[in-house]
Scaffold this motif. Structure first.
Motif, PDB file in Angstrom:
ATOM      1  N   SER A 162      13.965   0.007 -53.406  1.00 53.93           N
ATOM      2  CA  SER A 162      14.526   0.782 -52.305  1.00 53.93           C
ATOM      3  C   SER A 162      15.236   0.017 -51.247  1.00 53.93           C
ATOM      4  CB  SER A 162      13.736   1.760 -51.761  1.00 53.93           C
ATOM      5  OG  SER A 162      14.508   2.544 -50.536  1.00 53.93           O
ATOM      6  N   GLU A 163      16.397   0.313 -50.869  1.00 55.50           N
ATOM      7  CA  GLU A 163      16.986  -0.445 -49.671  1.00 55.50           C
ATOM      8  C   GLU A 163      16.516   0.066 -48.302  1.00 55.50           C
ATOM      9  OE1 GLU A 163      18.629  -3.325 -49.719  1.00 55.50           O
ATOM     10  OE2 GLU A 163      18.262  -3.295 -51.893  1.00 55.50           O
ATOM     11  N   THR A 164      16.112   1.496 -48.372  1.00 54.56           N
ATOM     12  CA  THR A 164      15.759   2.080 -46.967  1.00 54.56           C
ATOM     13  C   THR A 164      14.350   2.395 -46.863  1.00 54.56           C
ATOM     14  OG1 THR A 164      15.834   4.301 -48.485  1.00 54.56           O
ATOM     15  CG2 THR A 164      18.088   3.208 -47.463  1.00 54.56           C
ATOM     16  N   TYR A 165      13.367   2.170 -47.816  1.00 56.62           N
ATOM     17  CA  TYR A 165      11.954   2.359 -47.598  1.00 56.62           C
ATOM     18  C   TYR A 165      11.365   1.190 -47.425  1.00 56.62           C
ATOM     19  CZ  TYR A 165      12.088   7.432 -48.189  1.00 56.62           C
ATOM     20  OH  TYR A 165      12.294   8.627 -47.923  1.00 56.62           O
ATOM     21  N   ILE A 166      11.037   0.243 -46.382  1.00 54.65           N
ATOM     22  CA  ILE A 166      10.480  -0.767 -46.154  1.00 54.65           C
ATOM     23  C   ILE A 166       9.281  -0.931 -45.127  1.00 54.65           C
ATOM     24  CG2 ILE A 166      11.031  -3.050 -45.320  1.00 54.65           C
ATOM     25  CD1 ILE A 166      14.063  -2.469 -45.998  1.00 54.65           C
ATOM     26  N   LYS A 167       8.350  -1.621 -45.704  1.00 57.60           N
ATOM     27  CA  LYS A 167       7.291  -2.165 -44.780  1.00 57.60           C
ATOM     28  C   LYS A 167       7.467  -3.495 -44.114  1.00 57.60           C
ATOM     29  CE  LYS A 167       4.125   1.286 -47.036  1.00 57.60           C
ATOM     30  NZ  LYS A 167       2.607   1.268 -47.581  1.00 57.60           N
ATOM     31  N   SER A 168       7.077  -3.643 -43.058  1.00 53.16           N
ATOM     32  CA  SER A 168       7.235  -5.175 -42.393  1.00 53.16           C
ATOM     33  C   SER A 168       5.827  -5.453 -41.892  1.00 53.16           C
ATOM     34  CB  SER A 168       8.222  -5.023 -41.310  1.00 53.16           C
ATOM     35  OG  SER A 168       8.620  -6.498 -40.948  1.00 53.16           O
ATOM     36  N   TYR A 169       5.151  -6.323 -42.972  1.00 59.32           N
ATOM     37  CA  TYR A 169       3.927  -6.843 -42.355  1.00 59.32           C
ATOM     38  C   TYR A 169       4.006  -8.397 -41.569  1.00 59.32           C
ATOM     39  CZ  TYR A 169       1.876  -3.583 -45.753  1.00 59.32           C
ATOM     40  OH  TYR A 169       1.680  -2.389 -46.487  1.00 59.32           O
ATOM     41  N   ILE A 224      19.075 -16.027 -31.667  1.00 59.20           N
ATOM     42  CA  ILE A 224      19.953 -15.427 -32.694  1.00 59.20           C
ATOM     43  C   ILE A 224      21.518 -15.322 -32.221  1.00 59.20           C
ATOM     44  CG2 ILE A 224      20.532 -13.673 -34.611  1.00 59.20           C
ATOM     45  CD1 ILE A 224      17.388 -13.365 -34.671  1.00 59.20           C
ATOM     46  N   GLN A 225      22.446 -15.787 -33.049  1.00 62.43           N
ATOM     47  CA  GLN A 225      23.791 -15.811 -32.563  1.00 62.43           C
ATOM     48  C   GLN A 225      24.461 -14.400 -32.879  1.00 62.43           C
ATOM     49  OE1 GLN A 225      25.158 -17.987 -30.524  1.00 62.43           O
ATOM     50  NE2 GLN A 225      23.226 -18.886 -30.621  1.00 62.43           N
ATOM     51  N   GLY A 226      23.861 -13.738 -33.992  1.00 61.94           N
ATOM     52  CA  GLY A 226      24.283 -12.177 -34.579  1.00 61.94           C
ATOM     53  C   GLY A 226      24.270 -11.346 -33.486  1.00 61.94           C
ATOM     54  N   LYS A 227      24.871 -10.257 -33.876  1.00 60.11           N
ATOM     55  CA  LYS A 227      24.818  -8.915 -32.990  1.00 60.11           C
ATOM     56  C   LYS A 227      23.228  -8.229 -33.284  1.00 60.11           C
ATOM     57  CE  LYS A 227      29.786  -8.479 -32.801  1.00 60.11           C
ATOM     58  NZ  LYS A 227      30.901  -7.352 -33.349  1.00 60.11           N
ATOM     59  N   TYR A 228      22.818  -8.708 -34.498  1.00 57.57           N
ATOM     60  CA  TYR A 228      21.697  -7.954 -35.025  1.00 57.57           C
ATOM     61  C   TYR A 228      20.385  -8.317 -34.022  1.00 57.57           C
ATOM     62  CZ  TYR A 228      21.409 -11.933 -37.834  1.00 57.57           C
ATOM     63  OH  TYR A 228      21.307 -13.562 -38.423  1.00 57.57           O
ATOM     64  N   ARG A 229      20.533  -9.536 -33.033  1.00 57.47           N
ATOM     65  CA  ARG A 229      19.405  -9.918 -32.346  1.00 57.47           C
ATOM     66  C   ARG A 229      18.652  -8.880 -31.853  1.00 57.47           C
ATOM     67  NH1 ARG A 229      21.328 -13.820 -27.917  1.00 57.47           N
ATOM     68  NH2 ARG A 229      22.076 -11.882 -27.062  1.00 57.47           N
ATOM     69  N   SER A 230      18.946  -8.019 -31.070  1.00 58.78           N
ATOM     70  CA  SER A 230      18.252  -6.952 -30.570  1.00 58.78           C
ATOM     71  C   SER A 230      17.485  -6.228 -31.527  1.00 58.78           C
ATOM     72  CB  SER A 230      19.163  -6.008 -29.666  1.00 58.78           C
ATOM     73  OG  SER A 230      20.109  -5.383 -30.439  1.00 58.78           O
ATOM     74  N   LYS A 231      18.168  -5.959 -32.734  1.00 56.24           N
ATOM     75  CA  LYS A 231      17.235  -5.119 -33.717  1.00 56.24           C
ATOM     76  C   LYS A 231      16.100  -6.127 -34.419  1.00 56.24           C
ATOM     77  CE  LYS A 231      21.277  -2.413 -35.456  1.00 56.24           C
ATOM     78  NZ  LYS A 231      22.326  -2.716 -34.454  1.00 56.24           N
ATOM     79  N   SER A 283      21.013   3.559 -39.475  1.00 55.31           N
ATOM     80  CA  SER A 283      21.005   3.585 -41.148  1.00 55.31           C
ATOM     81  C   SER A 283      20.648   2.321 -41.702  1.00 55.31           C
ATOM     82  CB  SER A 283      22.373   3.890 -41.349  1.00 55.31           C
ATOM     83  OG  SER A 283      23.327   3.000 -41.012  1.00 55.31           O
ATOM     84  N   ALA A 284      20.220   2.258 -43.020  1.00 52.20           N
ATOM     85  CA  ALA A 284      19.842   1.094 -43.600  1.00 52.20           C
ATOM     86  C   ALA A 284      20.784  -0.028 -43.523  1.00 52.20           C
ATOM     87  CB  ALA A 284      19.275   1.349 -44.869  1.00 52.20           C
ATOM     88  N   ASP A 285      22.046   0.254 -43.675  1.00 44.70           N
ATOM     89  CA  ASP A 285      23.150  -0.970 -43.790  1.00 44.70           C
ATOM     90  C   ASP A 285      23.169  -1.442 -42.394  1.00 44.70           C
ATOM     91  OD1 ASP A 285      24.217   1.283 -42.424  1.00 44.70           O
ATOM     92  OD2 ASP A 285      26.073   1.006 -43.462  1.00 44.70           O
ATOM     93  N   GLN A 286      22.974  -0.812 -41.189  1.00 42.65           N
ATOM     94  CA  GLN A 286      22.806  -1.528 -39.977  1.00 42.65           C
ATOM     95  C   GLN A 286      21.876  -2.431 -39.619  1.00 42.65           C
ATOM     96  OE1 GLN A 286      22.694   2.057 -37.746  1.00 42.65           O
ATOM     97  NE2 GLN A 286      24.907   2.159 -37.162  1.00 42.65           N
ATOM     98  N   TYR A 287      20.865  -2.626 -40.484  1.00 43.85           N
ATOM     99  CA  TYR A 287      19.522  -3.294 -40.503  1.00 43.85           C
ATOM    100  C   TYR A 287      19.414  -4.348 -41.707  1.00 43.85           C
ATOM    101  CZ  TYR A 287      17.643  -0.547 -36.300  1.00 43.85           C
ATOM    102  OH  TYR A 287      17.545  -0.271 -35.245  1.00 43.85           O
ATOM    103  N   ILE A 317      10.851   3.502 -39.929  1.00 45.94           N
ATOM    104  CA  ILE A 317      11.584   4.720 -40.057  1.00 45.94           C
ATOM    105  C   ILE A 317      12.950   4.557 -39.016  1.00 45.94           C
ATOM    106  CG2 ILE A 317      11.946   7.322 -39.557  1.00 45.94           C
ATOM    107  CD1 ILE A 317       8.783   7.414 -40.380  1.00 45.94           C
ATOM    108  N   LEU A 318      13.951   4.253 -39.374  1.00 44.66           N
ATOM    109  CA  LEU A 318      15.094   3.627 -38.684  1.00 44.66           C
ATOM    110  C   LEU A 318      15.198   4.658 -37.506  1.00 44.66           C
ATOM    111  CD1 LEU A 318      17.093   1.840 -41.233  1.00 44.66           C
ATOM    112  CD2 LEU A 318      15.548   0.990 -39.486  1.00 44.66           C
ATOM    113  N   SER A 319      15.335   6.144 -37.700  1.00 40.97           N
ATOM    114  CA  SER A 319      15.658   6.962 -36.848  1.00 40.97           C
ATOM    115  C   SER A 319      15.046   6.917 -35.555  1.00 40.97           C
ATOM    116  CB  SER A 319      15.987   8.180 -37.624  1.00 40.97           C
ATOM    117  OG  SER A 319      14.436   8.872 -37.957  1.00 40.97           O
ATOM    118  N   ASP A 320      13.648   6.464 -35.551  1.00 35.40           N
ATOM    119  CA  ASP A 320      12.426   6.419 -34.667  1.00 35.40           C
ATOM    120  C   ASP A 320      12.914   5.463 -33.954  1.00 35.40           C
ATOM    121  OD1 ASP A 320      11.389   8.697 -35.682  1.00 35.40           O
ATOM    122  OD2 ASP A 320       9.639   7.540 -36.455  1.00 35.40           O
TER     123      ASP A 320
END
Length: 451
Positions: free
Chosen positions: A304-311, A233-240, A269-273, A260-263
C-alpha cells in the motif's frame, strides 16, 4: 574502542571478488560507524590508504578534481597534499561523506577504469535526489548498506559470543534454552533494547561501567544531529519530514501504530508525503513498513502507498526520543525496562526492535490488516510478514510481537486459516522461552536473529 562488525567480511569479499573493477559505496545513517570501519579495513587490508573526508576537505583538494583528464597530475596533487604514498593495486582511496561533494562520486567511473587503486565511498543520505542532481551515477559502483550494530554484534561487544551459538542451536532444534541461559539472553536483549546499536552509545555504555546515562547523552547528540540534517533539506517537504520524525514515538505508542496523515494536518493525502517517506527511508533514519493487501502473491506487488508504519532504525535512539532526559533518570525507566516492569510503551519498544532486527537480516517490512465491515473493526492484525522470496516455492511467515506474557492468538489463527496454503511457519515473539503451540512457534525476542 573498535567494535567488531559483520560488514568487515563483506568488504574483504568485495576486494577479493572485484579486483579493483568496481568501487564500493558504504551507505548508512549518520554515526553508525561507516568511517571507522572503512579506515580499519584500509589499515589492515592495504599497504597504504588515502582518506579524503569531504565534511572538512580544504578547497585545494576539491580543485584536484578539475584535473581528471590527466590522472597522473590528479594523483600527484592529492598525494602531495596528504603526504601519502600510493602503490599500484595495493592502496585504497576512501571518499568519506561523498554526498557532500557529488563531483567525487561522478569521477568514480573514470578512476575505476584507470585501475590503479581500489575505491571505497561512504555516504549518508546518499540517494536523496538533491544530493545527486546533475551528476553521473557510476555503474562501476557496488552498494553495501550498513546498519546499527545488530544483536549479535552487540553481544560480541559485551563479550558474550558463546550464548549466540547456543541460541541458534536451540532454534534449529525447536527446544527452549536452559532457564538460566534464557534469563541471561533476555537480559542481553533488554540491554540492547535500551542502548541500541549506535557505536558511540555502545562504547559510552561499556567504557563507563554500563552507565545508561552516559549512553543516553550520546544518543541525544545523534538525535540532534538528525534534526540538523532534516533542517538542511532543500525541498518543500522539510517541515513534513521533521513532523513525522518528531511524531514517531507517539505514532508507535498508538493502537494502530501507522501514520494517519489526516491527524498530522487536515486535508493531507499520501501523494503529498511521498518525498517525506522517501527521505526518512533513504536516509536510513527510519525503517518503513507498508501494509500488504494480498499476502498470497509477492509481498511487494500489493504493498500500500497509504498505509505506512515508520519505525526508528535504532531502538536505543527511540528510547531517548520517547522520553526526556529527566524522565529516564528520575522515573527509573531504564531499571523498569531491564526488569520487564515498564507499564507503558514497552510494546512500542519491543515491536520497534523486532523491526530493526528483521531489517538487519535483510527483510523488507510488511504488515497486514483485515477490516470486518460487519463488526466495524479489524479482525486480523499481523505485525510483520516476511517471505522466503522463492519463485518456485513461495512461502510467507507471519509474525506477531507480544511484549507481555499474556496475550491472544486469535488474529494469527484467523490469518493462518485463511492463508494456510502459502504459510511456511507462524511465529509469535514473546518474552517467554521457546514453546510450540498448535503449529505456532513462540520464540523469545533474541531468536529473531534466526529468522
Amino acid at each position: 574502542m573498535i567494535l567488531e562488525r559483520k560488514i568487515y567480511k563483506k568488504l574483504v569479499a568485495w576486494k577479493e571478488e572485484t579486483q579493483g573493477k568496481k568501487a564500493i559505496l558504504l551507505e548508512g545513517a549518520r554515526r553508525i560507524g561507516k568511517s571507522t570501519i572503512a579506515e580499519e579495513f584500509a589499515k589492515k587490508e592495504y599497504k597504504s590508504h588515502l582518506l579524503i573526508d569531504f565534511s572538512k576537505v580544504p578547497e585545494e583538494v576539491k580543485q584536484c578534481f578539475s584535473h581528471l583528464n590527466n590522472l597522473d597530475d590528479f594523483y600527484m596533487l592529492l598525494t602531495s597534499i596528504y603526504g601519502v604514498t600510493l602503490y599500484i593495486r595495493e592502496s585504497l582511496v576512501i571518499f568519506d561523506e561523498v554526498q557532500l561533494f557529488p563531483q567525487a562520486r561522478s569521477a568514480i567511473k573514470h578512476l575505476v577504469a584507470d585501475g590503479r587503486y581500489d575505491f571505497l565511498e561512504t555516504g549518508s543520505l546518499i540517494s536523496i535526489r538533491e544530493n545527486v542532481a546533475g551528476i553521473l551515477i557510476p555503474s562501476e559502483e557496488r552498494h553495501l548498506k550498513m546498519y546499527p550494530l545488530d544483536f549479535e554484534e552487540f553481544c560480541w561487544a559485551l563479550g558474550e559470543k558463546p550464548v549466540l551459538s547456543y541460541i541458534r542451536d536451540c532454534f534449529e532444534k525447536k527446544v527452549p534454552l536452559e532457564r538460566g541461559l534464557h534469563e541471561k539472553a533476555m537480559l542481553l536483549f533488554r540491554q540492547y533494547l535500551l542502548i541500541g546499536g549506535m557505536p558511540m552509545s555502545v562504547i559510552a555504555f561499556l567504557e563507563n561501567h554500563k552507565d545508561f546515562g552516559k549512553s543516553d547523552l550520546e544518543k541525544r547528540d545523534i538525535l540532534d544531529l538528525y534534526r540538523t540534517d532534516i533542517m538542511k533539506i532543500q525541498g518543500k517537504y522539510r517541515s513534513k519530514v521533521l513532523s513525522i520524525f518528531d511524531r514517531i514515538p507517539g505514532l508507535l505508542s498508538s493502537h494502530e501504530k501507522r501514520v494517519i496523515l489526516s491527524d498530522i494536518a487536515d486535508g493531507s493525502s499520501a501523494d503529498q508525503y511521498t518525498d517525506t517517506f522517501f527521505w526518512l527511508s533513504e536516509s536510513m533514519i527510519a525503517n518503513e513498513c507498508r501494509r500488504v493487501n494480498d499476502p498470497e502473491v509477492g509481498l511487494s506487488l500489493t504493498e500500500s502507498e497509504t498505509y505506512i508504519k515508520s519505525y526508528m532504525a535504532d531502538t536505543g535512539l527511540l528510547v531517548s526520543h520517547a522520553f526526556d532526559e529527566n524522565e529516564l533518570l528520575e522515573n527509573e525507566v531504564y531499571r523498569q525496562i531491564i526488569h520487564g516492569k515498564l507499564n507503558f510503551n514497552e510494546g512500542m519498544l519491543f515491536e520497534n526492535m523486532i523491526a530493526q532486527m528483521l531489517t538487519a537480516n535483510g527483510h523488507r517490512l510488511f504488515f497486514y490488516t483485515h477490516y470486518d465491515s460487519q463488526k466495524k473493526r479489524n479482525d486480523m492484525e499481523i505485525d510483520f510478514i516476511i517471505s522466503n522470496n522463492s519463485k518456485l516455492k513461495y512461502k510467507i511467515f507471519p509474525i506477531e510481537v507480544k511484549s507481555g506474557e499474556r496475550y491472544s492468538t486469535k488474529s494469527l489463527e484467523r490469518f493462518k486459516e485463511k492463508y494456510k496454503e502459502r504459510i511456511g511457519c507462524c511465529y509469535i515473539i514473546h518474552p517467554k522461552n521457546l514453546v510450540l503451540k498448535d503449529d505456532i512457534l513462540c520464540i523469545p525476542p533474541y531468536m529473531t536473529i534466526c529468522l
